[in-house]
Motif scaffolding. Structure first.
Motif, mmCIF file in Angstrom:
data_model
loop_
_atom_site.group_PDB
_atom_site.id
_atom_site.type_symbol
_atom_site.label_atom_id
_atom_site.label_comp_id
_atom_site.label_asym_id
_atom_site.label_seq_id
_atom_site.Cartn_x
_atom_site.Cartn_y
_atom_site.Cartn_z
ATOM 1 N N LEU A 251 0.850 -1.190 0.000
ATOM 2 C CA LEU A 251 0.000 0.000 0.000
ATOM 3 C C LEU A 251 0.882 1.234 0.000
ATOM 4 O O LEU A 251 1.895 1.290 0.706
ATOM 5 C CB LEU A 251 -0.926 0.016 1.219
ATOM 6 N N HIS A 252 0.494 2.223 -0.792
ATOM 7 C CA HIS A 252 1.174 3.510 -0.802
ATOM 8 C C HIS A 252 0.125 4.608 -0.666
ATOM 9 O O HIS A 252 -0.781 4.712 -1.500
ATOM 10 C CB HIS A 252 1.964 3.706 -2.101
ATOM 11 N N MET A 253 0.221 5.390 0.399
ATOM 12 C CA MET A 253 -0.643 6.543 0.601
ATOM 13 C C MET A 253 0.228 7.788 0.561
ATOM 14 O O MET A 253 1.261 7.858 1.240
ATOM 15 C CB MET A 253 -1.373 6.460 1.947
ATOM 16 N N SER A 254 -0.171 8.757 -0.252
ATOM 17 C CA SER A 254 0.596 10.000 -0.349
ATOM 18 C C SER A 254 -0.307 11.198 -0.080
ATOM 19 O O SER A 254 -1.456 11.227 -0.513
ATOM 20 C CB SER A 254 1.242 10.136 -1.729
ATOM 21 N N TYR A 255 0.239 12.159 0.669
ATOM 22 C CA TYR A 255 -0.451 13.404 0.982
ATOM 23 C C TYR A 255 0.424 14.541 0.467
ATOM 24 O O TYR A 255 1.565 14.704 0.917
ATOM 25 C CB TYR A 255 -0.647 13.558 2.485
ATOM 26 N N ALA A 256 -0.088 15.305 -0.492
ATOM 27 C CA ALA A 256 0.638 16.452 -1.023
ATOM 28 C C ALA A 256 -0.065 17.727 -0.571
ATOM 29 O O ALA A 256 -1.269 17.901 -0.820
ATOM 30 C CB ALA A 256 0.698 16.388 -2.550
ATOM 31 N N TYR A 257 0.672 18.619 0.105
ATOM 32 C CA TYR A 257 0.095 19.826 0.686
ATOM 33 C C TYR A 257 0.399 21.048 -0.179
ATOM 34 O O TYR A 257 1.525 21.210 -0.667
ATOM 35 C CB TYR A 257 0.646 20.043 2.096
ATOM 36 N N ASP A 258 -0.614 21.916 -0.347
ATOM 37 C CA ASP A 258 -0.395 23.167 -1.072
ATOM 38 C C ASP A 258 0.690 24.001 -0.411
ATOM 39 O O ASP A 258 1.520 24.611 -1.076
ATOM 40 C CB ASP A 258 -1.694 23.993 -1.117
#
Length: 292
Positions: A7-14
């Motif tokens: 599993l790969h979860m990514s969170y990209a923030y402004d």
């Protein structure tokens, strides 16, 4: 059945976030006689300043991480190999609705497996009069808990439409019930509320589901998914039964358990707080690959 999980979860923030504290529940459980975690790891990038592994109330492992420094992206990767045993056919014995209160009253234990924890409303599964009325339409005092649960599972599957755009992770069961649309989390929550309204202890199961591609098509990498289904206490000596209202089936060797709780809030795969503003983009890819 033996599986490789990734599993790969990514969170990209402004805007870069900071002082982030997250709790992660992604590794499959050890369940004697049903499921064995052969190997597993969770990797986080950027590297946390603090990382702690602990066991929650329900006896399940969780990882807490702290990221103080500003970061524009968070990546969480889980790798595991798990063995899922063929489940024995469920016992035909099951308590009737009219005998259920007496059986529950005779249970004094409040250990993590006690049905008392799953009998009352919880944060994400409150009392909903409309769902209670829906449940009572198909329940009679002489019916067994298993009969009622299977009937509810079938009716939710038939009357609700799977629609990934209709709800969000924050949608409450009353809204999903009104829409008659949603995803596995919504269907599980509606079924839990319905069962509890009849006095039947029921809880939420988080895990992975192996998906099988249509005939003639190859399996798409990353196309598998995290999944949710329902755990129902059927009385003594039947114990717990797990049903998947999204697919209208009992949980089997394609269902890999990560955590048990009262509802999603107890066992969200990733939950936390951070300092920041703006929006974030979340992406997820899951692979459930059979090795046998």
């Amino acid at each position: 059945m033996r599986y490789d999980l990734s599993l790969h979860m990514s969170y990209a923030y402004d805007v870069p976030a900071s002082n982030a504290r997250h709790m992660i529940r992604l590794l499959p459980l050890e369940i004697p006689g049903r499921q064995t975690l052969l190997d597993g790891s969770i990797d986080v990038s950027p590297s946390p300043e603090d990382r702690t592994t602990f066991t929650d109330f329900f006896g399940q492992p969780a990882t807490s991480i702290l990221l103080r420094a500003p970061h524009g992206r968070l990546d969480i990767r889980m790798q595991a190999q798990v063995l899922v045993e063929d489940l024995p056919a469920p016992a035909e014995v099951s308590t009737s609705l009219q005998d259920l209160p007496k059986e529950l009253a005779a249970i004094w234990s409040l250990d993590p497996a006690s049905p008392h924890h799953l009998a009352a409303p919880s944060a994400r599964t409150p009392d909903v009069p409309e769902i209670s009325a829906f449940a009572k339409e198909m329940a009679r005092p002489e019916h067994t808990i298993r009969e009622v649960a299977v009937t509810l599972c079938d009716r939710i599957h038939r009357e609700f439409v799977y629609d990934g755009n209709a709800t969000t992770v924050e949608t409450m069961p009353q809204e999903a019930f009104r829409l008659r649309r949603g995803v596995c989390q919504d269907f599980a929550h509606v079924m839990i509320v319905a069962l509890r309204s009849l006095g039947i202890p029921a809880g939420y199961v988080s895990g992975f589901l192996r998906t099988i591609p249509p005939p003639g098509q190859e399996r798409l990498e990353g196309a598998d998914a995290m999944h949710a289904w329902v755990r129902v206490w059927c009385g003594e000596p039947a114990g717990y039964l797990e049903l998947d209202p999204t697919n209208n089936i009992p949980a089997g060797t394609d269902h890999i358990v990560v955590a048990y709780g009262r509802d999603y809030a107890d066992i969200a795969p990733v939950v936390g707080v951070l300092k920041g503003y703006g929006t974030q983009k979340i992406e997820q890819a899951v692979d459930v690959v059979p090795l046998d």
